[in-house]
Design an enzyme around this catalytic site. Structure first.
Site, PDB file in Angstrom:
ATOM      1  CG  HIS A  73      -2.134  -0.859   1.068  1.00 18.85           C
ATOM      2  ND1 HIS A  73      -3.313  -0.624   1.726  1.00 18.85           N
ATOM      3  CD2 HIS A  73      -2.335  -1.978   0.309  1.00 18.85           C
ATOM      4  CE1 HIS A  73      -4.202  -1.549   1.376  1.00 18.85           C
ATOM      5  NE2 HIS A  73      -3.623  -2.386   0.520  1.00 18.85           N
ATOM      6  CE1 TYR A 115      -5.192   4.096   8.360  1.00 22.27           C
ATOM      7  CE2 TYR A 115      -5.608   4.016  10.712  1.00 22.27           C
ATOM      8  CZ  TYR A 115      -4.916   3.586   9.603  1.00 22.27           C
ATOM      9  OH  TYR A 115      -3.919   2.632   9.742  1.00 22.27           O
ATOM     10  N   PRO A 117      -4.013   0.805  18.757  1.00 26.70           N
ATOM     11  CG  PRO A 117      -5.686  -0.733  18.303  1.00 26.70           C
ATOM     12  CD  PRO A 117      -5.110   0.083  19.390  1.00 26.70           C
ATOM     13  CE  LYS A 161       3.878   3.616  13.333  1.00 29.21           C
ATOM     14  NZ  LYS A 161       4.423   3.098  12.083  1.00 29.21           N
ATOM     15  CE1 TYR A 217      -0.056   3.321   7.248  1.00 31.81           C
ATOM     16  CE2 TYR A 217      -1.157   4.067   9.241  1.00 31.81           C
ATOM     17  CZ  TYR A 217      -1.082   3.210   8.162  1.00 31.81           C
ATOM     18  OH  TYR A 217      -2.038   2.225   8.001  1.00 31.81           O
TER      19      TYR A 217
HETATM   20  P1  FAS Z   1       1.316 -11.327  22.110  1.00 29.12           P
HETATM   21  O1  FAS Z   1       0.388 -10.885  23.203  1.00 29.12           O
HETATM   22  O2  FAS Z   1       0.833 -11.407  20.709  1.00 29.12           O
HETATM   23  O3  FAS Z   1       1.905 -12.775  22.448  1.00 29.12           O
HETATM   24  C1  FAS Z   1       2.247 -13.110  23.786  1.00 29.12           C
HETATM   25  C2  FAS Z   1       2.132 -14.632  23.912  1.00 29.12           C
HETATM   26  O4  FAS Z   1       2.555 -14.992  25.210  1.00 29.12           O
HETATM   27  C3  FAS Z   1       0.686 -15.104  23.752  1.00 29.12           C
HETATM   28  O5  FAS Z   1       0.621 -16.143  22.811  1.00 29.12           O
HETATM   29  C4  FAS Z   1       0.300 -15.574  25.153  1.00 29.12           C
HETATM   30  O6  FAS Z   1      -0.577 -16.666  25.119  1.00 29.12           O
HETATM   31  C5  FAS Z   1       1.645 -15.954  25.735  1.00 29.12           C
HETATM   32  N1  FAS Z   1       1.696 -15.877  27.192  1.00 29.12           N
HETATM   33  C6  FAS Z   1       1.135 -14.940  27.990  1.00 29.12           C
HETATM   34  N2  FAS Z   1       1.386 -15.213  29.285  1.00 29.12           N
HETATM   35  C7  FAS Z   1       2.115 -16.368  29.307  1.00 29.12           C
HETATM   36  C8  FAS Z   1       2.664 -17.165  30.333  1.00 29.12           C
HETATM   37  N3  FAS Z   1       2.533 -16.830  31.608  1.00 29.12           N
HETATM   38  N4  FAS Z   1       3.361 -18.288  29.983  1.00 29.12           N
HETATM   39  C9  FAS Z   1       3.535 -18.625  28.665  1.00 29.12           C
HETATM   40  N5  FAS Z   1       3.028 -17.911  27.643  1.00 29.12           N
HETATM   41  C10 FAS Z   1       2.324 -16.795  27.975  1.00 29.12           C
HETATM   42  N6  FAS Z   1      -1.379  -4.181  16.691  1.00 29.12           N
HETATM   43  C11 FAS Z   1      -1.478  -3.573  15.501  1.00 29.12           C
HETATM   44  O7  FAS Z   1      -0.456  -3.133  14.972  1.00 29.12           O
HETATM   45  N7  FAS Z   1      -2.715  -3.440  14.896  1.00 29.12           N
HETATM   46  C12 FAS Z   1      -3.870  -3.945  15.459  1.00 29.12           C
HETATM   47  O8  FAS Z   1      -4.953  -3.807  14.922  1.00 29.12           O
HETATM   48  C13 FAS Z   1      -3.790  -4.600  16.694  1.00 29.12           C
HETATM   49  N8  FAS Z   1      -4.912  -5.147  17.288  1.00 29.12           N
HETATM   50  C14 FAS Z   1      -4.794  -5.775  18.514  1.00 29.12           C
HETATM   51  C15 FAS Z   1      -5.922  -6.344  19.172  1.00 29.12           C
HETATM   52  C16 FAS Z   1      -5.799  -6.960  20.443  1.00 29.12           C
HETATM   53  C17 FAS Z   1      -7.007  -7.553  21.119  1.00 29.12           C
HETATM   54  C18 FAS Z   1      -4.539  -7.001  21.079  1.00 29.12           C
HETATM   55  C19 FAS Z   1      -4.386  -7.623  22.456  1.00 29.12           C
HETATM   56  C20 FAS Z   1      -3.423  -6.460  20.431  1.00 29.12           C
HETATM   57  C21 FAS Z   1      -3.544  -5.855  19.151  1.00 29.12           C
HETATM   58  N9  FAS Z   1      -2.440  -5.315  18.475  1.00 29.12           N
HETATM   59  C22 FAS Z   1      -2.520  -4.697  17.275  1.00 29.12           C
HETATM   60  C23 FAS Z   1      -1.149  -5.402  19.027  1.00 29.12           C
HETATM   61  C24 FAS Z   1      -0.671  -6.814  18.749  1.00 29.12           C
HETATM   62  O9  FAS Z   1      -0.624  -7.028  17.366  1.00 29.12           O
HETATM   63  C25 FAS Z   1       0.656  -6.944  19.436  1.00 29.12           C
HETATM   64  O10 FAS Z   1       1.482  -5.817  19.176  1.00 29.12           O
HETATM   65  C26 FAS Z   1       1.369  -8.191  19.062  1.00 29.12           C
HETATM   66  O11 FAS Z   1       0.500  -9.267  19.285  1.00 29.12           O
HETATM   67  C27 FAS Z   1       2.614  -8.243  19.924  1.00 29.12           C
HETATM   68  O12 FAS Z   1       3.111  -9.497  19.849  1.00 29.12           O
HETATM   69  P2  FAS Z   1       3.771 -10.186  21.142  1.00 29.12           P
HETATM   70  O13 FAS Z   1       4.706  -9.226  21.775  1.00 29.12           O
HETATM   71  O14 FAS Z   1       4.280 -11.505  20.665  1.00 29.12           O
HETATM   72  O15 FAS Z   1       2.590 -10.363  22.201  1.00 29.12           O
HETATM   73  C1  PHB Z   2      -5.770  -4.049  10.860  1.00 29.61           C
HETATM   74  O1  PHB Z   2      -5.924  -4.344   9.651  1.00 29.61           O
HETATM   75  O2  PHB Z   2      -6.021  -4.854  11.789  1.00 29.61           O
HETATM   76  C2  PHB Z   2      -5.278  -2.651  11.213  1.00 29.61           C
HETATM   77  C3  PHB Z   2      -4.790  -1.847  10.201  1.00 29.61           C
HETATM   78  C4  PHB Z   2      -4.340  -0.563  10.519  1.00 29.61           C
HETATM   79  C5  PHB Z   2      -4.399  -0.121  11.831  1.00 29.61           C
HETATM   80  C6  PHB Z   2      -4.879  -0.953  12.848  1.00 29.61           C
HETATM   81  C7  PHB Z   2      -5.325  -2.233  12.528  1.00 29.61           C
HETATM   82  O3  PHB Z   2      -3.974   1.140  12.129  1.00 29.61           O
END
Ligand code: FAS
Ligand code: PHB
Length: 408
Positions: free
Chosen positions: A75, A204, A296, A300, A388
């Site tokens: 994109h 957005y 989000p 980032k 961005y």
């Molecule tokens: P994660 O949370 O992905 O992974 C951590 C892992 O550790 C999980 O699998 C968990 O099960 C495990 N864990 C936890 N406690 C543990 C324990 N005690 N023992 C063993 N394992 C354990 N980012 C964006 O850029 N765009 C988005 O739209 C976006 N939407 C999101 C929506 C939600 C609901 C959440 C929570 C986050 C979102 N994020 C988004 C951010 C997300 O993408 C994170 O930045 C990304 O998952 C980070 O990855 P990890 O650091 O690996 O953490």
């Molecule tokens: C998504 O596709 O999940 C998404 C894309 C852009 C954002 C946040 C989430 O800023």
């Protein structure tokens, strides 16, 4: 079943843990990953969708970028919709040719899981009661229970990749760690559907009814978000209610283009700005959501996790290859400079695009005025665009990270 010793014990098999494990493997460093959930549960979380160049490069370095290049969508811009009109932010022109890659976190995680399995590397899924020990010594260890049996794993380092609710940050004494947090009185209600995206790029939306985002996963799979009050639950939002509200927040053209369909997934994510300092205590190093959370809005979260892992893998490789702990010592400071820049950008864009009833009607007018200025000002648009697409790793005098390991 498990190891009694490994060089790096990684807690968490999300993107951070899996990417770190893959980079260490390619450098010949042994790492065991302990994950609380099942692999299917991890893949069932629908999260991020936009990758920065730094993240794309890291996936290539890890040898898992092929499907991203094949199926991901490059994109070169996105639309801002406010006051009923759409304005394209031309990322490529504003940043001298840079772009983002739209490729779901779920697919990136799947690629990393497949690579780890293909290399015959051990990830202990459904590892219960993980605890971390003696990380202020040079002989830390982790403990976990699997199928009723408790295992202790001695290691040189523990990588806390266990997300916001993980055990690693929680195991650091409160006297040692400082936490900075801002919460928001709303969340993002996300919906995934097998419908063609409403537009070829993301939209957005700043609407008086609340923020909305039109994103995508492929030419036939779309991802939409609506700002909703934190007290809402998905049970209150039928698919029909979701589509009706989204239409109300879109412009006429997007409303005409919108193809609706049954939801494959619906979830509400709370928004939070959060940073824990420092990101390293002794031989315990935090990466990704374990150390920081961004709203989000600026896409980032996942990308910050990737840059943490780049710094962390570089530091560990330098330790084992050259016996130097310089990268380990500077890890926290180097990550945090980048983290705070992304926190600032995500907080700013969240404040610009979401409704804050406490700011009254003038709040909407001030947001619209800032957006109107932004889309008509080259420098203001450039500032938005360069953040961005992701600031380059050497930005602001950051020490450049040496290229990663040649494959082993
Ligand atoms: P994660 O949370 O992905 O992974 C951590 C892992 O550790 C999980 O699998 C968990 O099960 C495990 N864990 C936890 N406690 C543990 C324990 N005690 N023992 C063993 N394992 C354990 N980012 C964006 O850029 N765009 C988005 O739209 C976006 N939407 C999101 C929506 C939600 C609901 C959440 C929570 C986050 C979102 N994020 C988004 C951010 C997300 O993408 C994170 O930045 C990304 O998952 C980070 O990855 P990890 O650091 O690996 O953490
Ligand atoms: C998504 O596709 O999940 C998404 C894309 C852009 C954002 C946040 C989430 O800023």
């Amino acid at each position: 079943m498990g190891h009694s010793r490994t060089q790096v014990a990684i807690v968490g098999a999300g993107p951070s843990g899996l990417l770190l494990g893959q980079l260490l493997y390619r450098a010949g460093i042994d790492a065991l990953i302990l994950e609380r959930q099942s692999a299917d549960h991890v893949l069932g979380r629908i999260r991020a969708g936009v990758l920065e160049q730094v993240t794309m490069d890291l996936l290539d370095e890890a040898g898992v970028g092929a499907r991203m290049h094949q199926e991901g969508m490059v994109h070169g811009g996105f639309d801002l919709l406010f006051n009923g009109a759409r304005h394209r932010i031309n990322l490529a022109r504003l940043t001298g040719g840079r772009h983002v890659m739209v490729y779901g976190q779920t697919e990136m995680t799947r690629d990393l899981m497949a690579a780890r399995q293909g290399a015959g590397l051990l990830t202990v899924y459904e590892a219960a009661d993980v605890t971390v020990h003696d990380f202020v010594s040079t002989q830390p260890s982790v403990r976990y229970t699997k199928d009723g049996e408790t295992h202790t794993v001695a290691c040189d380092f523990i990588a806390g990749c266990d997300g916001f609710h993980g055990v690693c940050r929680a195991s650091i004494p409160r006297t040692v760690i400082r936490e900075y947090e801002r919460t928001y009185a709303f969340g993002w209600l996300g919906l995934l559907s097998d419908t063609p995206p409403v537009h070829h790029e993301l939209i957005y939306v700043n609407s008086a009814r609340g923020f909305a985002l039109c994103s995508q996963r492929s030419a036939s799979r779309s991802r939409y978000y609506l700002q909703v009050p934190l007290k809402d639950s998905t049970s209150q939002w039928s698919d029909e209610a979701f589509w009706d509200e989204l239409r109300r927040r879109l412009d006429a053209d997007a409303r005409d283009q919108l193809v609706t369909g049954p939801s494959l997934e619906k979830s509400i994510a709370p928004l939070r700005s959060f940073v824990a300092e420092p990101m390293r205590v002794g031989r315990l190093l935090l990466a990704g959501d374990a150390a920081h959370i961004v709203p989000p809005t600026g896409a980032k979260g996942l990308n910050l996790a990737a840059s943490d892992v780049k710094f962390l893998s570089g530091a560990l490789i330098e330790f084992y290859r050259e016996g130097s702990d310089a990268g380990i010592e500077s890890y926290s400071e180097r990550c945090l400079r980048r983290v705070w820049r992304a926190e600032r950008f995500s907080w700013w864009l969240t404040g610009l695009m979401h409704q804050f009833p406490e700011n009254g009607p003038i709040g909407q007018k001030l947001q619209e005025a800032e957006l109107d200025y932004l889309v008509h000002s080259e420098p203001a648009s450039q500032a938005l665009a360069e953040n961005y697409v992701g600031l380059p790793l050497g930005f602001g005098g950051d020490p450049i990270v040496r290229e990663g390991p040649e494959s082993n």
